[in-house]
Design a protein around this motif. Structure first.
Motif, PDB file in Angstrom:
ATOM      1  N   GLY A 166       0.816  -1.210   0.000  1.00 28.75           N
ATOM      2  CA  GLY A 166       0.000   0.000   0.000  1.00 28.75           C
ATOM      3  C   GLY A 166       0.849   1.258   0.000  1.00 28.75           C
ATOM      4  N   LEU A 167       1.951   1.220   0.753  1.00 37.10           N
ATOM      5  CA  LEU A 167       2.839   2.386   0.822  1.00 37.10           C
ATOM      6  C   LEU A 167       3.500   2.641  -0.532  1.00 37.10           C
ATOM      7  CD1 LEU A 167       4.337   4.609   2.304  1.00 37.10           C
ATOM      8  CD2 LEU A 167       5.928   2.879   3.186  1.00 37.10           C
ATOM      9  N   ALA A 168       3.954   1.593  -1.204  1.00 29.96           N
ATOM     10  CA  ALA A 168       4.568   1.769  -2.520  1.00 29.96           C
ATOM     11  C   ALA A 168       3.584   2.404  -3.497  1.00 29.96           C
ATOM     12  CB  ALA A 168       5.053   0.421  -3.050  1.00 29.96           C
ATOM     13  N   MET A 169       2.326   1.981  -3.434  1.00 29.25           N
ATOM     14  CA  MET A 169       1.309   2.528  -4.330  1.00 29.25           C
ATOM     15  C   MET A 169       0.973   3.975  -3.953  1.00 29.25           C
ATOM     16  SD  MET A 169      -2.270   0.696  -5.439  1.00 29.25           S
ATOM     17  CE  MET A 169      -1.370  -0.595  -6.318  1.00 29.25           C
ATOM     18  N   TYR A 170       0.907   4.246  -2.648  1.00 26.79           N
ATOM     19  CA  TYR A 170       0.619   5.610  -2.182  1.00 26.79           C
ATOM     20  C   TYR A 170       1.734   6.571  -2.589  1.00 26.79           C
ATOM     21  CZ  TYR A 170      -0.712   9.373   1.034  1.00 26.79           C
ATOM     22  OH  TYR A 170      -1.079  10.579   1.576  1.00 26.79           O
ATOM     23  N   LEU A 171       2.988   6.138  -2.453  1.00 30.25           N
ATOM     24  CA  LEU A 171       4.129   6.974  -2.854  1.00 30.25           C
ATOM     25  C   LEU A 171       4.079   7.256  -4.350  1.00 30.25           C
ATOM     26  CD1 LEU A 171       6.884   5.272  -0.696  1.00 30.25           C
ATOM     27  CD2 LEU A 171       6.246   7.694  -0.554  1.00 30.25           C
ATOM     28  N   ARG A 172       3.711   6.254  -5.134  1.00 33.03           N
ATOM     29  CA  ARG A 172       3.568   6.469  -6.580  1.00 33.03           C
ATOM     30  C   ARG A 172       2.551   7.551  -6.874  1.00 33.03           C
ATOM     31  NH1 ARG A 172      -0.066   2.345  -9.871  1.00 33.03           N
ATOM     32  NH2 ARG A 172      -1.524   3.475  -8.521  1.00 33.03           N
ATOM     33  N   ASP A 173       1.409   7.486  -6.228  1.00 30.23           N
ATOM     34  CA  ASP A 173       0.326   8.409  -6.512  1.00 30.23           C
ATOM     35  C   ASP A 173       0.578   9.809  -5.962  1.00 30.23           C
ATOM     36  OD1 ASP A 173      -0.866   6.265  -7.715  1.00 30.23           O
ATOM     37  OD2 ASP A 173      -2.322   5.898  -6.120  1.00 30.23           O
ATOM     38  N   GLN A 174       1.437   9.907  -4.956  1.00 26.24           N
ATOM     39  CA  GLN A 174       1.784  11.204  -4.364  1.00 26.24           C
ATOM     40  C   GLN A 174       3.017  11.816  -5.028  1.00 26.24           C
ATOM     41  OE1 GLN A 174       0.001  12.831  -1.798  1.00 26.24           O
ATOM     42  NE2 GLN A 174      -1.467  11.223  -2.336  1.00 26.24           N
ATOM     43  N   ASP A 175       3.543  11.132  -6.039  1.00 25.31           N
ATOM     44  CA  ASP A 175       4.805  11.554  -6.662  1.00 25.31           C
ATOM     45  C   ASP A 175       5.901  11.680  -5.614  1.00 25.31           C
ATOM     46  OD1 ASP A 175       3.846  11.666  -9.305  1.00 25.31           O
ATOM     47  OD2 ASP A 175       3.025  13.677  -8.972  1.00 25.31           O
ATOM     48  N   GLY A 176       5.873  10.794  -4.646  1.00 27.85           N
ATOM     49  CA  GLY A 176       6.883  10.792  -3.598  1.00 27.85           C
ATOM     50  C   GLY A 176       8.139  10.082  -4.043  1.00 27.85           C
ATOM     51  N   PRO A 177       9.159  10.079  -3.204  1.00 28.22           N
ATOM     52  CA  PRO A 177      10.402   9.378  -3.545  1.00 28.22           C
ATOM     53  C   PRO A 177      10.161   7.880  -3.649  1.00 28.22           C
ATOM     54  CG  PRO A 177      10.431  10.120  -1.244  1.00 28.22           C
ATOM     55  CD  PRO A 177       9.223  10.729  -1.879  1.00 28.22           C
ATOM     56  N   ALA A 178      10.371   7.328  -4.830  1.00 29.70           N
ATOM     57  CA  ALA A 178      10.036   5.926  -5.082  1.00 29.70           C
ATOM     58  C   ALA A 178      10.989   4.992  -4.352  1.00 29.70           C
ATOM     59  CB  ALA A 178      10.081   5.641  -6.574  1.00 29.70           C
ATOM     60  N   PRO A 179      10.484   3.922  -3.754  1.00 25.02           N
ATOM     61  CA  PRO A 179      11.366   2.924  -3.144  1.00 25.02           C
ATOM     62  C   PRO A 179      12.257   2.268  -4.200  1.00 25.02           C
ATOM     63  CG  PRO A 179       9.086   2.640  -2.403  1.00 25.02           C
ATOM     64  CD  PRO A 179       9.060   3.601  -3.557  1.00 25.02           C
ATOM     65  N   ALA A 180      13.471   1.929  -3.800  1.00 29.31           N
ATOM     66  CA  ALA A 180      14.374   1.226  -4.703  1.00 29.31           C
ATOM     67  C   ALA A 180      13.870  -0.183  -4.971  1.00 29.31           C
ATOM     68  CB  ALA A 180      15.782   1.180  -4.104  1.00 29.31           C
ATOM     69  N   LEU A 181      13.263  -0.799  -3.955  1.00 31.10           N
ATOM     70  CA  LEU A 181      12.710  -2.150  -4.066  1.00 31.10           C
ATOM     71  C   LEU A 181      11.680  -2.324  -2.966  1.00 31.10           C
ATOM     72  CD1 LEU A 181      12.968  -4.980  -5.468  1.00 31.10           C
ATOM     73  CD2 LEU A 181      14.574  -5.592  -3.643  1.00 31.10           C
ATOM     74  N   CYS A 182      10.600  -3.006  -3.281  1.00 30.32           N
ATOM     75  CA  CYS A 182       9.559  -3.306  -2.296  1.00 30.32           C
ATOM     76  C   CYS A 182       9.481  -4.816  -2.146  1.00 30.32           C
ATOM     77  CB  CYS A 182       8.213  -2.739  -2.767  1.00 30.32           C
ATOM     78  SG  CYS A 182       6.839  -3.037  -1.629  1.00 30.32           S
ATOM     79  N   ILE A 183       9.845  -5.316  -0.948  1.00 28.08           N
ATOM     80  CA  ILE A 183       9.847  -6.753  -0.696  1.00 28.08           C
ATOM     81  C   ILE A 183       8.606  -7.121   0.100  1.00 28.08           C
ATOM     82  CG2 ILE A 183      11.092  -8.697   0.308  1.00 28.08           C
ATOM     83  CD1 ILE A 183      13.663  -7.125   0.001  1.00 28.08           C
ATOM     84  N   LEU A 184       7.767  -7.966  -0.491  1.00 30.20           N
ATOM     85  CA  LEU A 184       6.529  -8.405   0.137  1.00 30.20           C
ATOM     86  C   LEU A 184       6.705  -9.857   0.567  1.00 30.20           C
ATOM     87  CD1 LEU A 184       3.991  -6.938  -2.468  1.00 30.20           C
ATOM     88  CD2 LEU A 184       5.117  -5.788  -0.538  1.00 30.20           C
ATOM     89  N   ASN A 185       6.731 -10.072   1.869  1.00 29.94           N
ATOM     90  CA  ASN A 185       7.045 -11.373   2.454  1.00 29.94           C
ATOM     91  C   ASN A 185       5.756 -11.984   3.007  1.00 29.94           C
ATOM     92  OD1 ASN A 185       8.007 -13.491   4.075  1.00 29.94           O
ATOM     93  ND2 ASN A 185       9.851 -12.371   4.683  1.00 29.94           N
ATOM     94  N   CYS A 186       5.215 -12.980   2.302  1.00 28.23           N
ATOM     95  CA  CYS A 186       3.987 -13.667   2.741  1.00 28.23           C
ATOM     96  C   CYS A 186       2.856 -12.680   3.009  1.00 28.23           C
ATOM     97  CB  CYS A 186       4.259 -14.517   3.983  1.00 28.23           C
ATOM     98  SG  CYS A 186       5.435 -15.865   3.737  1.00 28.23           S
ATOM     99  N   ALA A 187       2.639 -11.776   2.068  1.00 28.83           N
ATOM    100  CA  ALA A 187       1.700 -10.674   2.282  1.00 28.83           C
ATOM    101  C   ALA A 187       0.291 -10.999   1.787  1.00 28.83           C
ATOM    102  CB  ALA A 187       2.203  -9.423   1.572  1.00 28.83           C
ATOM    103  N   PRO A 188      -0.749 -10.584   2.521  1.00 29.89           N
ATOM    104  CA  PRO A 188      -2.127 -10.646   2.016  1.00 29.89           C
ATOM    105  C   PRO A 188      -2.398  -9.399   1.185  1.00 29.89           C
ATOM    106  CG  PRO A 188      -2.130  -9.894   4.285  1.00 29.89           C
ATOM    107  CD  PRO A 188      -0.689 -10.112   3.911  1.00 29.89           C
ATOM    108  N   LEU A 189      -2.708  -9.568  -0.075  1.00 28.48           N
ATOM    109  CA  LEU A 189      -2.826  -8.427  -0.981  1.00 28.48           C
ATOM    110  C   LEU A 189      -4.215  -8.252  -1.557  1.00 28.48           C
ATOM    111  CD1 LEU A 189       0.622  -9.101  -2.584  1.00 28.48           C
ATOM    112  CD2 LEU A 189       0.043  -7.144  -1.146  1.00 28.48           C
ATOM    113  N   THR A 190      -5.114  -9.178  -1.215  1.00 24.18           N
ATOM    114  CA  THR A 190      -6.515  -9.043  -1.594  1.00 24.18           C
ATOM    115  C   THR A 190      -7.374  -9.347  -0.374  1.00 24.18           C
ATOM    116  OG1 THR A 190      -6.618 -11.345  -2.313  1.00 24.18           O
ATOM    117  CG2 THR A 190      -6.114  -9.696  -3.996  1.00 24.18           C
ATOM    118  N   MET A 191      -8.553  -8.764  -0.346  1.00 24.58           N
ATOM    119  CA  MET A 191      -9.458  -8.962   0.779  1.00 24.58           C
ATOM    120  C   MET A 191     -10.154 -10.321   0.709  1.00 24.58           C
ATOM    121  SD  MET A 191     -10.478  -7.314   3.505  1.00 24.58           S
ATOM    122  CE  MET A 191     -11.815  -7.215   4.698  1.00 24.58           C
ATOM    123  N   ASP A 192     -10.171 -10.926  -0.474  1.00 31.43           N
ATOM    124  CA  ASP A 192     -10.915 -12.163  -0.662  1.00 31.43           C
ATOM    125  C   ASP A 192     -10.013 -13.401  -0.618  1.00 31.43           C
ATOM    126  OD1 ASP A 192      -9.569 -11.707  -2.998  1.00 31.43           O
ATOM    127  OD2 ASP A 192     -11.320 -11.847  -4.314  1.00 31.43           O
TER     128      ASP A 192
END
Length: 315
Positions: A166-192
């Motif tokens: 969510g933070l990586a997507m929020y930074l994209r939309d805010q034109d914020g400083p982009a992360p060099a890499l986003c590591i998602l470790n066993c993450a729940p990414l959908t509500m279903d």
């Protein structure tokens, strides 16, 4: 006790800690896993410092824990660590082992954020905004930390991985400083995720024994609050209509994890959108397995560290 799956050697206690029941063998496994979870050794010369920084709400303070490796070449790359715990539990204390591993293997400065846990007063987007605040604090105070504000990565496990996405997507939309890499470790990414094949395939390993994950998600991302401050796409980015323009990702999933398919499906979406994305499904291990002190965990951390070095320009 006969286990349906065949755990990776050394992860037996971790496997059994997810199973329901109160027999002595399961209790012993949970106790052993809890002891392993909080165990760590700070390498010689590495510092671990807790600091309070201003939070996003008026009068609020956030605790961050900063790991700085010895003999670090400045300005050093940095990584924001976001702990797991189903949004309603966990703490920065459960990630000491992992933070030390990244700080030493890359090397980089690692900052772990003690974001607000969800309860009757706290729900989305407050935890996400805490993480955003910590990220921007790292960026704005990079010189003070000895770091490079243009090279910041994200890593999060479980609910922490959800917050990273969510933070990586929020930074994209805010034109914020982009992360060099986003590591998602066993993450729940959908509500279903309860409809996924992996949830039913490994149903006995669902996290009901420590509070149902689905209920934690529902409590954290109360539908009545989703649109009040931020749109719901940052809550579960797997449902976002657009993943174009995101930073490079590294997605780690576990074979015996009920959340496995949620990660894999998101990774495929990123690849189809042309986003650089590595995906690795670790065999015969359960959700959040990299908390276990094991040679295989070290190999996974080495793999992640190599990807971090690549994106940080250290190779």
């Amino acid at each position: 006790m006969k286990l349906r799956g065949k755990p990776f050697p050394g992860y037996e206690n971790h496997y059994m800690s997810y199973m329901s029941g109160e027999d002595e063998e399961l209790k012993a496994a949970r106790e052993a896993q809890s002891k392993d979870l909080f165990g760590y050794t700070l390498p010689e010369g590495m510092t671990m410092e807790d600091r309070m920084i201003p939070g996003p709400d008026e009068g609020q303070e956030l605790r961050v824990r900063i790991f700085t490796p010895a003999n670090m070449k400045k300005p050093a790359p940095m990584m924001l660590e976001i702990h797991g715990g189903g949004w309603v539990g966990g703490s920065i204390d459960i990630d000491n082992y992992r933070c030390i591993a990244f700080a030493e293997k890359v090397p980089c400065i690692v900052v772990c954020v003690d974001y607000r846990l969800s309860n009757r007063e706290v729900c989305y987007p407050k935890p996400l905004l805490d993480c955003y605040t910590a990220y921007m604090w790292m960026h704005d105070h990079a010189d003070e930390l000895g770091g490079d504000g243009s090279r910041i990565a994200l890593h999060g496990t479980s609910a922490g991985g959800n917050l990273c996405a969510g933070l990586a997507m929020y930074l994209r939309d805010q034109d914020g400083p982009a992360p060099a890499l986003c590591i998602l470790n066993c993450a729940p990414l959908t509500m279903d995720f309860t409809e996924d094949h992996s949830y039913h395939q490994w149903y006995e390993l669902r996290m009901d024994g420590r509070g149902t994950y689905a209920r934690g998600a529902e409590a954290t991302y109360d539908g009545s609050n989703l649109n009040q401050v931020l749109p719901p796409k940052y809550a579960f980015p797997g449902h976002a209509a657009d993943v174009q323009g995101l930073c490079p990702h590294f997605i780690l999933a576990a074979e015996y994890d009920t959340l496995r398919d949620s990660s894999v499906k998101y990774g495929i979406r990123l690849l189809n959108a042309g986003i650089p994305c590595e995906m690795f499904v670790a065999p015969r291990v359960c959700h959040g397995f990299t908390t276990v002190h094991n040679a295989y965990t070290d190999q996974i951390h080495d793999l992640m560290a190599t990807s971090l070095k690549r994106e940080f320009g250290l190779l």
